[in-house]
Design a protein around this motif. Structure first.
Motif, short mmCIF file in Angstrom:
data_model
loop_
_atom_site.label_atom_id
_atom_site.label_comp_id
_atom_site.label_asym_id
_atom_site.label_seq_id
_atom_site.Cartn_x
_atom_site.Cartn_y
_atom_site.Cartn_z
N UNK A 228 31.70 -28.06 72.08
CA UNK A 228 32.97 -28.29 71.44
C UNK A 228 33.05 -29.77 71.06
N UNK A 229 33.70 -29.99 69.95
CA UNK A 229 33.88 -31.34 69.45
C UNK A 229 35.33 -31.76 69.70
N UNK A 230 35.52 -32.92 70.32
CA UNK A 230 36.86 -33.47 70.53
C UNK A 230 37.01 -34.66 69.60
N UNK A 231 38.03 -34.60 68.75
CA UNK A 231 38.34 -35.68 67.82
C UNK A 231 39.67 -36.28 68.26
N UNK A 232 39.67 -37.58 68.49
CA UNK A 232 40.89 -38.29 68.84
C UNK A 232 41.24 -39.21 67.69
N UNK A 233 42.43 -39.00 67.12
CA UNK A 233 42.89 -39.85 66.01
C UNK A 233 44.08 -40.66 66.48
N UNK A 234 43.93 -41.97 66.42
CA UNK A 234 45.00 -42.86 66.82
C UNK A 234 45.72 -43.44 65.62
N UNK B 142 38.56 -35.38 88.37
CA UNK B 142 38.13 -34.24 89.17
C UNK B 142 38.40 -32.92 88.46
N UNK B 143 37.74 -31.90 88.92
CA UNK B 143 37.93 -30.54 88.40
C UNK B 143 39.43 -30.22 88.37
N UNK B 144 39.87 -29.73 87.24
CA UNK B 144 41.27 -29.40 87.06
C UNK B 144 42.14 -30.57 86.65
N UNK B 145 41.59 -31.79 86.66
CA UNK B 145 42.34 -32.99 86.29
C UNK B 145 41.51 -33.86 85.35
N UNK B 146 40.75 -33.24 84.46
CA UNK B 146 39.84 -33.98 83.59
C UNK B 146 40.60 -34.72 82.49
N UNK B 147 40.00 -35.85 82.06
CA UNK B 147 40.60 -36.66 81.01
C UNK B 147 39.52 -37.52 80.37
N UNK B 148 39.86 -38.13 79.23
CA UNK B 148 39.03 -39.16 78.62
C UNK B 148 39.87 -40.43 78.56
N UNK B 149 39.20 -41.57 78.64
CA UNK B 149 39.87 -42.86 78.57
C UNK B 149 39.76 -43.45 77.17
N UNK C 209 33.38 -30.97 80.66
CA UNK C 209 32.31 -31.89 81.05
C UNK C 209 31.83 -32.63 79.81
N UNK C 210 31.21 -33.78 80.01
CA UNK C 210 30.63 -34.55 78.92
C UNK C 210 30.60 -36.01 79.30
N UNK C 211 29.88 -36.82 78.53
CA UNK C 211 29.72 -38.24 78.87
C UNK C 211 31.03 -39.03 78.86
N UNK D 242 35.02 -39.51 68.20
CA UNK D 242 34.52 -38.14 68.30
C UNK D 242 33.56 -38.08 69.48
N UNK D 243 33.72 -37.07 70.32
CA UNK D 243 32.80 -36.86 71.43
C UNK D 243 32.61 -35.36 71.62
N UNK D 244 31.48 -35.01 72.18
CA UNK D 244 31.19 -33.61 72.46
C UNK D 244 31.54 -33.29 73.90
N UNK D 245 32.14 -32.12 74.08
CA UNK D 245 32.50 -31.61 75.39
C UNK D 245 31.84 -30.25 75.58
N UNK D 246 31.66 -29.88 76.81
CA UNK D 246 31.25 -28.50 77.11
C UNK D 246 32.18 -28.02 78.22
N UNK D 247 32.28 -26.71 78.33
CA UNK D 247 33.15 -26.16 79.35
C UNK D 247 32.36 -25.22 80.26
N UNK D 248 32.81 -25.19 81.49
CA UNK D 248 32.24 -24.30 82.49
C UNK D 248 33.42 -23.68 83.22
N UNK D 249 33.71 -22.42 82.89
CA UNK D 249 34.86 -21.73 83.48
C UNK D 249 36.15 -22.52 83.29
N UNK D 250 36.35 -23.04 82.08
CA UNK D 250 37.57 -23.77 81.75
C UNK D 250 37.59 -25.22 82.19
N UNK D 251 36.51 -25.69 82.80
CA UNK D 251 36.43 -27.08 83.27
C UNK D 251 35.62 -27.89 82.27
#
Length: 128
Positions: A1-7, A63-70, A56-58, A45-54
């Motif tokens: 999945x691709x995550x695009x953040x536009x500020x 923590x699991x269930x509380x994921x975020x990007x800075x 992941x990515x660089x 733009x960054x790529x994400x992957x999911x594992x059972x709704x969780x």
């Protein structure tokens, strides 16, 4: 999945005691794709992957269930970046099965400073 953040509505290159302010997406410990804080807009733009709704990515932290990007704010002097605040863009509530998710963020807080702490998108678009 691709995550695009536009500020949009960046606070300016000088805010409070800080000068030559830039903002970037934090990958592991480092800011990438730095944008001057007086730009009209910014995009990461960054790529994400999911594992059972969780998620992941660089760029993913937390923590699991509380994921975020800075989005990390700092001053730039020569080739040196000194962080002074960060915005936590929460990933909970985002669909884990979309090809692309675009988040639009207002990057200036009510005091005219770089937005920090937990940030909620002004709009979320799912799809290409």
């Amino acid at each position: 999945m691709r995550l695009v953040i536009r500020g949009h509505r960046l606070p300016g290159r000088t805010c409070g005691p800080h000068a030559n302010i830039h903002v970037g997406l934090q990958i592991r410990q480092d800011p990438v794709d730095l944008v001057p804080a007086d730009a009209v807009s910014a995009q990461w733009v960054t790529n994400l992957r999911t594992d059972n709704g969780d998620f992941h990515g660089p760029a993913v932290h937390g923590r699991r269930g509380e994921r975020f990007v800075y989005l990390t704010w700092g001053t730039v002097e020569a080739d040196s970046f000194t962080m002074f605040r960060r915005a936590k863009v929460m990933l909970d509530g985002l669909p884990g099965d979309a090809e692309q998710i675009t988040l639009d963020l207002d990057l200036t807080d009510e005091s005219g400073m770089p937005r920090c702490a937990r940030v909620q998108p002004t709009t979320i678009t799912v799809g290409p």
